[in-house]
Enzyme design. Structure first.
Site, short mmCIF file in Angstrom:
data_model
loop_
_atom_site.label_atom_id
_atom_site.label_comp_id
_atom_site.label_asym_id
_atom_site.label_seq_id
_atom_site.Cartn_x
_atom_site.Cartn_y
_atom_site.Cartn_z
N LYS A 2 44.85 44.64 35.53
CA LYS A 2 46.05 44.86 34.41
C LYS A 2 45.94 43.70 33.45
CE LYS A 2 49.93 46.56 32.61
NZ LYS A 2 51.06 46.62 33.47
N LYS A 23 54.74 37.52 29.24
CA LYS A 23 54.74 36.86 30.51
C LYS A 23 53.19 37.36 31.23
CE LYS A 23 55.60 39.86 33.36
NZ LYS A 23 55.17 41.05 34.32
N THR A 37 53.90 43.72 37.20
CA THR A 37 52.58 43.23 36.69
C THR A 37 52.83 41.76 36.89
OG1 THR A 37 51.86 44.51 34.84
CG2 THR A 37 51.11 42.62 34.78
#
Length: 284
Positions: free
Chosen positions: A170, A238, A95
């Site tokens: 995502k 993150k 990701t």
């Protein structure tokens, strides 16, 4: 198709094992070679570098932690690009962001290499059970070629659109996951303060209107006091940074997501980033 997997962590290891069972896995690579030992014992070739792996396969699947790590694997010394041949397909299942995906795709295109961004959701449990949800960006004809590979470890596989759309989806998913997790942690804290039976709490929260995939995945672990990761808090932090960078550029207020990010930042600052995302209550 001969498939190679780079990154044998929480997600990559079970994904690679499903590919082996499907007869598709030709090679693996992991920076810490010991993690490749189970595959070596199964007769799978353990590559010396990403370049070595790329020379031996038709499809490279990479799943490491963040964009700088991905870039190093792809284009650093002895990276995938060094071993790539025209017609190779590279799939980034980590990701990061749509910008990074487009950047990777452009650099590989110069080598005649196709690229898909295909992050996953479902956590370690989904990876182990071969039931991941996979969201894919890239050329549709390339997606169709790789679909049998995805089907080895994925249950819901959705073509989202051009390069970058997998990563975009995502980030949307991670916002929902983060907010569901904050809700779960605070609901459980309130339930315990009220003296409720936690088993009955779990029954209601996973069966009524509060039900969510995050609740079903992580509530049983939380109530047992098991804070080991199915997905690490540092990784969710993150992902939320990437999501809020987009929100700020689009002048899109997302106050709840901003709060979730602050909480997960505290997790990382306190050295708790390696715990599961459901361990968020540790910072309260």
């Amino acid at each position: 198709m001969r498939v190679g997997v780079i990154g044998l962590g929480i997600m990559g290891q079970p994904m690679a094992m499903h590919l082996h069972k499907a007869g598709l896995l030709a090679a693996v690579y992991n920076r810490t070679r010991a993690k490749a030992k189970p595959f070596e014992q199964l007769g799978v070739y353990v590559a010396d570098s990403p370049a070595d792996l790329a020379k031996r396969v038709d499809v490279v699947i990479e799943i490491v932690s963040d964009a700088p790590d991905v870039e190093q694997v792809f284009f650093g010394p002895s990276g995938v690009a060094e071993g790539a041949k025209p017609g190779l397909i590279v799939v980034d299942m980590s990701t990061n962001s749509p910008e990074w995906a487009r950047r990777f795709a452009e650099r590989f295109a110069q080598l005649g290499v196709e690229f898909l961004d295909a992050p996953v959701t479902g956590g370690q449990k989904g990876a182990v059970e071969g039931a991941l949800t996979i969201m894919v960006g890239g050329k549709e004809e390339v997606f169709k070629k790789v679909l049998p590979v995805f089907q080895a470890f994925g249950k819901q596989i959705v073509y989202m659109g051009p390069v970058g759309y997998g990563q975009a989806m995502k980030l949307v998913n991670q916002v929902a996951v983060a907010l569901n997790t904050v809700a779960m942690v605070e609901a459980v804290r309130l339930a315990k303060a009220l003296g409720l039976d936690v088993d009955k709490v779990a029954q209601i929260l996973t069966g009524g209107a509060a039900r969510s995939g995050s609740m079903e995945l992580y509530l049983p672990k939380l109530l047992k006091g098991d804070l080991t990761p199915g997905f690490k808090s540092a990784h969710l932090k993150k992902d939320l940074v990437y999501a809020l960078e987009y929100a700020h550029r689009a002048n899109l207020p997302m106050p709840a997501t901003a709060l979730a990010l602050e909480l997960y930042k505290k997790m990382v600052e306190r050295g708790l980033g390696e715990l599961g995302i459901h361990a968020l209550g540790e910072v309260y």
